[in-house]
Design an enzyme around this catalytic site. Structure first.
Site, short mmCIF file in Angstrom:
data_model
loop_
_atom_site.label_atom_id
_atom_site.label_comp_id
_atom_site.label_asym_id
_atom_site.label_seq_id
_atom_site.Cartn_x
_atom_site.Cartn_y
_atom_site.Cartn_z
N THR A 30 0.88 -1.19 0.00
CA THR A 30 0.00 0.00 0.00
C THR A 30 0.91 1.23 0.00
O THR A 30 1.35 1.66 -1.05
CB THR A 30 -0.99 0.01 1.18
N LYS B 241 4.13 -6.95 3.93
CA LYS B 241 3.86 -5.55 3.58
C LYS B 241 3.55 -4.82 4.87
O LYS B 241 3.00 -5.38 5.82
CB LYS B 241 2.72 -5.43 2.56
N THR C 141 1.41 -7.33 12.78
CA THR C 141 1.44 -5.89 12.58
C THR C 141 1.32 -5.51 11.12
O THR C 141 1.65 -4.41 10.77
CB THR C 141 2.75 -5.34 13.11
N GLU D 25 6.60 4.86 7.30
CA GLU D 25 6.23 6.00 6.45
C GLU D 25 7.09 7.23 6.78
O GLU D 25 7.09 7.70 7.91
CB GLU D 25 4.74 6.30 6.61
N ASN E 70 0.08 10.46 5.84
CA ASN E 70 -1.16 10.08 6.52
C ASN E 70 -2.20 11.18 6.53
O ASN E 70 -3.38 10.91 6.74
CB ASN E 70 -0.85 9.60 7.93
N SER F 222 -7.12 10.85 -0.02
CA SER F 222 -7.46 11.79 -1.09
C SER F 222 -6.64 11.55 -2.35
O SER F 222 -5.65 10.89 -2.34
CB SER F 222 -7.30 13.22 -0.60
#
Length: 413
Positions: free
Chosen positions: A158, A184, A195, A285, A408, A413
């Site tokens: 993702t 992933k 997790t 991230e 995040n 969007s």
């Protein structure tokens, strides 16, 4: 998949060998992402055993419920994974879509729905339109190839910036057996098993209850010792499949978790799980640094782990690391708030080999210059000695950067 690959990505990937009894296919179903694969099917020969561990979230996804229900039989013939939609918090629609996918996969693989395993990852709360991909399953099952492990890892991403793969080959009895794994995960990562999504396969002949024992124990110091942001996902699934094909080459069937012949396999599985878990942390991230937090001298191992997680999950500790600031006062704060036995006047703290605090105050030999130079590294070690007992634990996390907020802030969007 973001345009920039994490600076902590592996410099080179292992060549992933084929595993006898496993075939893999991927497809572009357009569930959320355009021009990339987002659907994975893994097909297993008859006789494959399975074990799994799942999220402890009280709001689990529909596929997690589906897998838990099927796990009791201990048999697997096909795994279907989609990315882009988690099929979580989707109520009756979610249950209907897992049932439909399960039936389509069972039909495609010529097996019972109870031998199907499903996983989904992506946005929570959006109904998953199985019509987008259920018609692709028959072709995927038919076209599976043994060597597509890295492609499989890519199809389940993702916000990951790179695919996560690991492999090991060891002896079981006199036969070579292989363990391959993919994972992933980049955000919504916290150690409460599992997790993220991770799938392991081996050709070793191991009974389902033994696999379950191996996996449950193996996660404690690997997947259950990593955190990116303290948020436990709704979808977390770790499954291991054993085809048993190595029995034809003389590998012994293992039906007792205490079997002494399991030693090398247990260690190799631990290495594969740890490699995948750390790859998840290194792709946190926006991450720029890997952080290893070790707590020693706690009242118990459990207490040590709670304190270590309090440090690793602290936004203030993680932002200090991102800013390359040796702000050890934030570690003091995180130890103090953990709710575990600690004594201010016995506490010592290290960043790397630099002791910053000792016996409850700043170390007289502390050098800001040496510690600041250390903080520029991309792998940081923090240790806190509590001074009360013999409990110790290590967990891994990453720094918290502006990019994490950006990723995040506009994820949907």
């Amino acid at each position: 998949m973001s345009a920039t690959i994490s600076p902590l990505a592996p410099k080179k990937y292992p060549k992933m060998p084929a595993i006898e009894g496993v075939r893999i296919a991927t497809a572009e179903a357009g569930i959320k992402y355009k021009n990339r694969t987002d659907l994975l099917a893994m097909v297993f020969d008859a006789g494959t055993t399975v074990a799994g561990v799942f999220t402890k979230s009280k709001c689990p996804s529909a596929p997690v419920d589906f897998c838990r229900q099927n796990l009791g039989q201990g048999k697997a013939r096909v795994l279907v994974v989609n990315s882009g939609n988690a099929n979580a918090f989707t109520g009756k629609k979610g249950r209907a879509s897992t049932a439909m996918t399960g039936e389509a996969a069972a039909k495609a693989a010529g097996c019972m729905p109870g031998e199907v395993f499903l996983a989904s990852t992506g946005v929570i709360g959006e109904p998953l339109d199985t019509g987008k991909f259920s018609h692709l399953l028959a072709g995927l099952v038919k076209d599976g190839k043994a060597e597509l492990w890295t492609e499989a890892a890519k199809a389940i991403m993702t916000t990951d910036t790179y695919p996560k793969v690991a492999t090991a080959t060891i002896k079981l009895g006199d036969a070579d057996v292989t363990i391959n794994g993919i994972a992933k995960g980049a955000g919504m990562i916290a150690p409460d098993m599992a997790t993220m999504l991770s799938f392991i396969a081996t050709d070793a002949p191991i009974a389902a209850p033994v696999l379950q024992d191996l996996l449950s124990r193996g996660t404690a110091k690997t997947f259950n010792a990593v955190t990116v942001d303290s948020d436990t996902s709704t979808s977390d699934t770790l499954l291991i499949f054993a085809t048993g094909a190595a029995a034809r080459r003389g590998a012994p069937l293992i039906s007792d978790p205490k079997d002494a012949r399991l030693g090398a396999f247990r260690r190799a599985l631990g290495k594969v799980l740890k490699s995948l878990a750390l790859q998840v942390v290194r792709d946190g991230e926006g991450a720029r640094k890997q952080v290893e937090v070790t707590v020693t001298g706690a009242k118990s191992a459990r207490s040590a782990k709670r304190i270590a997680l309090s440090i690793a999950n602290s936004p203030l500790v993680k932002t200090a690391v991102a800013g390359e600031d040796a702000n050890w006062g934030r570690v003091v704060m995180a130890v103090g708030k953990a709710g575990e036995p600690a004594d201010r006047d016995l506490l010592s703290i290290w960043f790397g080999d630099n002791r910053l605090a000792h016996e409850g105050e700043r170390d007289p030999g502390y050098s800001e210059e040496a510690t600041s130079a250390y903080m520029k590294r991309d792998e940081i070690r923090i240790r806190a000695d509590i001074g009360l007992g013999r409990g110790k634990a290590t967990v891994w996390t990453c720094d918290l950067t502006k990019e994490y907020v950006a990723i995040n802030g506009d994820y949907r969007s």
